[in-house]
Design a protein around this motif. Structure first.
Motif, PDB file in Angstrom:
ATOM      1  N   GLN A   1       7.536  -6.076  10.814  1.00 35.90           N
ATOM      2  CA  GLN A   1       7.203  -7.224  10.790  1.00 35.90           C
ATOM      3  C   GLN A   1       7.428  -8.069   9.361  1.00 35.90           C
TER       4      GLN A   1
ATOM      5  N   LYS B   1       6.922 -25.263  11.365  1.00 33.56           N
ATOM      6  CA  LYS B   1       6.094 -23.777  11.251  1.00 33.56           C
ATOM      7  C   LYS B   1       7.297 -22.892  12.187  1.00 33.56           C
TER       8      LYS B   1
ATOM      9  N   PRO C   1       7.371 -19.318  13.748  1.00 32.26           N
ATOM     10  CA  PRO C   1       6.600 -18.099  14.193  1.00 32.26           C
ATOM     11  C   PRO C   1       7.668 -16.650  14.006  1.00 32.26           C
ATOM     12  N   TYR C   2       6.905 -15.695  13.694  1.00 27.45           N
ATOM     13  CA  TYR C   2       7.884 -14.343  13.987  1.00 27.45           C
ATOM     14  C   TYR C   2       7.080 -13.376  14.593  1.00 27.45           C
ATOM     15  N   GLU C   3       7.731 -12.238  15.237  1.00 25.76           N
ATOM     16  CA  GLU C   3       6.993 -10.998  15.588  1.00 25.76           C
ATOM     17  C   GLU C   3       7.913  -9.906  15.388  1.00 25.76           C
TER      18      GLU C   3
ATOM     19  N   VAL D   1      -3.052 -21.473  12.446  1.00 22.98           N
ATOM     20  CA  VAL D   1      -2.110 -22.323  12.722  1.00 22.98           C
ATOM     21  C   VAL D   1      -2.173 -23.420  13.578  1.00 22.98           C
TER      22      VAL D   1
ATOM     23  N   LYS E   1      -2.574 -16.873  14.408  1.00 21.47           N
ATOM     24  CA  LYS E   1      -2.024 -17.909  15.233  1.00 21.47           C
ATOM     25  C   LYS E   1      -3.076 -19.033  15.434  1.00 21.47           C
TER      26      LYS E   1
ATOM     27  N   TYR F   1       5.091 -17.718   9.671  1.00 27.42           N
ATOM     28  CA  TYR F   1       3.796 -16.947   9.845  1.00 27.42           C
ATOM     29  C   TYR F   1       4.011 -15.837  11.136  1.00 27.42           C
ATOM     30  N   CYS F   2       3.205 -14.725  11.156  1.00 33.21           N
ATOM     31  CA  CYS F   2       3.267 -13.849  12.102  1.00 33.21           C
ATOM     32  C   CYS F   2       2.373 -14.057  13.401  1.00 33.21           C
ATOM     33  N   ALA F   3       3.241 -14.520  14.302  1.00 34.06           N
ATOM     34  CA  ALA F   3       2.700 -14.965  15.745  1.00 34.06           C
ATOM     35  C   ALA F   3       1.767 -13.678  16.528  1.00 34.06           C
ATOM     36  N   GLU F   4       1.847 -12.546  15.993  1.00 33.25           N
ATOM     37  CA  GLU F   4       1.311 -11.592  16.881  1.00 33.25           C
ATOM     38  C   GLU F   4       0.104 -11.123  16.105  1.00 33.25           C
TER      39      GLU F   4
END
Length: 454
Positions: A276, A241, A243-245, A230, A227, A219-222
Motif C-alpha cells: 500500500q 482526491k 484513492p489507492y489500494e 474523506v 475513507k 489516500y488509502c481507500a482500504e
C-alpha cells in the motif's frame, strides 16, 4: 543568518541544524541531554554544544531565528530569554515551511507508513538524480542526512500529526500547506494530546483544509475510517482526491513480486502495508513527473528505511527483524507481514510498550488481538519508563487481558527477556523485535546473532 536551536539533540532538530549549517547558516544550540546518534553527528559538523544544559546567555539580539524543539518546556530559560528579547521563535515545521515557501510541497501524513512512503519517494527521486529537498523521520540508504534544504524546486516532507512545539499546539503536518498531500491511514494515537479518537480523526480532516488551492490528496481507500473522513469532507471541492489500494502481488520462496500490467517486479520490501505504501509513493512520483515504468524500475532496489522491518540477520531457516512498530495498527500490520512472508516458519513477536499512549491504561485495550498472528507473543515494559512519564504502572496480567492473549508472555527485566529468546530450540523460526525504545538497552545485533547461530 544566525539560528539558535533550543533542544538541538532531537532527531528532527539536529538534522535540521546540520542542514542549515551545510546551507551556510551560523548555527548554535543547546539541550539538557544529547544522545547518540545525535551527539556524534552534531560533533562531526562542529555543532555539538560545549556542555549539556540550558544556557540563556547564548541568546542575544543578533540572532535572526530561534527554533524551539518539542523536548523543551514552556518555561525553558532560553525560551523565556528569547521571548524577552523579542526574537522570532519558530517550531521546526514552521521554519521548514519558511524555507519551502516557493517550492512544490509534498507532505506525507497518516498514523502509520508515512516514513516508509516518504523514504520510497526519496529513493526513486534520488535514483533518477532529481533535484529535491526533504525531511524524513529515519535514516535511508544513500542519504547522509534526514533533512536537506537548498534551492531545489520540490520538497518532500514526512508530516507528523504530533504537536509542533510547547508553545504551538498545532499538529506539525498542518503547517506545511501541501500542494500534494498523502494520508496513509488513521488509527488512534497520541492519547496525551488527543484524548478521544474523534479529536484525533479531526486532525486529518483539518489537514485536508490546509492543502493549497487546487491541491491533490492521495489516500488509502482500504482504510474505512479514512475513507469516511474523506467522504465527509466537502468544504474543499477544489482538491483532487486520488484513492489507492493494495496492488496485485505474489509471494514466492520468501520474496514478494508486484504484478503490473507489463511485467513482474521483484521487491526487497514485503508486507501488505508496504505494498500500500508503495502505491502511495508511485502516485506521488507521478505528480513529480516520474512515469509508472520508471517508478517500478527504481523501487525494485528499495531496501527499506532504518527500523522499518530492518533485517538484522538471516540464515537458511531463520531471520531477525527490528521495527519501529509501537502503536496497535503498526504492530498488527508488521506481525502479519512477517508471518505472511514466511508462513512455514514460527514467529516470535516481541513488542516494548514505550510511548505515552501505549503505557496509558485507558489506551491499552486498543492492542486487543493485534499480536495474535504470532506463534509466540511477548510484551516487554521497562518499569523506569512509567516513572519517567509519570504514569500509573500496570502488570503482566493487565497486559494479557488487554491484548486478549492468555498465552502472551510479559517481561519487565531485559536479562530475562534475552534468556527467553536465546532459549529457543525451534529450527524454522523468525524473531521480530518492535519498539521505539531500546528494550532496556539490549544489544539487538548481539541478540540476533545468538538467536541465529546457537
Amino acid at each position: 543568518m544566525r539560528v539558535h536551536f533550543i533542544a538541538i539533540g532531537g532527531a528532527a532538530m539536529h538534522n535540521l541544524a546540520i542542514a542549515l549549517h551545510l546551507k551556510g547558516y551560523e548555527v548554535s544550540g543547546s539541550d539538557d541531554a544529547i544522545y547518540e546518534p545525535s551527539r556524534t553527528r552534531l560533533a562531526k559538523h562542529g555543532l555539538l554544544p560545549d556542555a549539556d544544559g540550558w544556557r540563556p546567555e547564548l541568546l542575544n539580539d543578533k540572532i535572526d531565528a530561534v527554533i524551539l524543539g518539542m523536548h523543551a518546556r514552556a518555561d525553558n530559560p532560553e525560551l523565556l530569554k528569547a521571548q524577552s528579547l523579542g526574537l522570532k521563535i519558530y517550531s521546526y515545521p514552521e521554519y521548514v515551511y519558511e524555507q519551502a515557501r516557493n517550492k512544490k510541497r509534498v507532505v506525507i501524513g497518516g498514523s502509520h507508513g508515512k516514513t516508509t512512503i516518504t523514504s520510497m519517494i526519496l529513493h526513486v527521486l534520488n535514483y533518477y538524480q532529481k533535484d529535491f529537498d526533504y525531511l524524513v523521520g529515519a535514516q535511508i540508504a544513500g542519504f547522509e542526512n534526514m533533512v536537506r534544504l537548498s534551492d531545489a524546486p520540490v520538497i518532500v516532507i514526512e508530516g507528523d500529526e504530533y504537536l509542533a512545539s510547547p508553545i504551538d499546539r498545532r499538529p506539525k503536518f498542518h503547517l506545511y500547506k501541501a500542494h500534494v498531500g498523502v494520508i496513509s491511514g488513521v488509527a488512534w494515537d497520541h492519547i496525551n494530546v488527543f484524548p478521544t479518537f474523534d479529536s484525533y480523526k479531526a486532525q486529518f480532516s483539518k489537514f485536508i483544509d490546509t492543502l493549497e488551492q487546487k491541491g491533490t490528496l492521495i489516500y488509502c481507500a482500504e482504510d474505512e475510517v479514512l475513507k469516511k473522513i474523506v467522504a465527509q469532507h466537502t468544504s474543499r471541492n477544489d482538491v483532487r482526491k486520488i484513492p489507492y489500494e493494495t496492488p496485485l502481488y505474489e509471494i514466492r520462496e520468501g520474496k514478494t513480486y508486484l504484478i503490473t500490467a507489463g511485467k513482474e517486479v521483484g521487491l526487497e520490501v514485503f508486507g501488505k502495508h508496504n505494498l500500500q505504501n508503495l502505491t502511495a509513493a508511485r502516485l506521488v512520483c507521478a505528480q513529480l513527473d516520474v512515469s509508472e515504468e520508471d517508478f517500478y524500475a527504481a523501487i525494485a532496489s528499495f531496501s527499506g528505511a532504518a527500523k522499518r522491518l530492518e533485517k538484522l540477520g538471516e540464515t537458511a531457516h531463520k531471520a531477525v527483524f527490528k521495527d519501529f512498530a509501537h502503536s496497535p495498527s503498526k504492530l498488527k500490520a508488521t506481525v502479519e507481514a512477517v508471518k505472511s512472508q514466511y508462513p512455514q516458519r514460527s514467529l516470535i513477536a516481541c513488542i516494548e510498550l514505550h510511548t505515552f499512549s501505549s503505557l496509558n491504561e485507558n489506551f491499552l485495550n486498543e492492542y486487543s488481538g493485534t499480536i495474535n498472528g504470532a506463534d509466540f507473543a511477548v510484551v516487554y515494559i521497562d518499569q523506569k519508563t512509567f516513572e519517567q512519564k509519570k504514569l500509573k504502572p500496570f502488570n503482566g496480567e493487565d497486559v494479557k487481558k488487554a491484548f486478549g492473549n492468555k498465552n502472551l508472555l510479559f517481561y519487565d527485566n531485559p536479562e530475562k527477556l534475552k534468556r527467553y529468546i536465546e532459549s529457543f530450540e525451534i529450527s524454522d523460526c523468525n524473531l521480530l523485535m518492535m519498539s521505539s525504545g531500546t528494550f532496556g538497552s539490549i544489544d539487538l545485533v548481539t541478540l540476533a546473532n545468538s538467536f541465529l547461530y546457537k
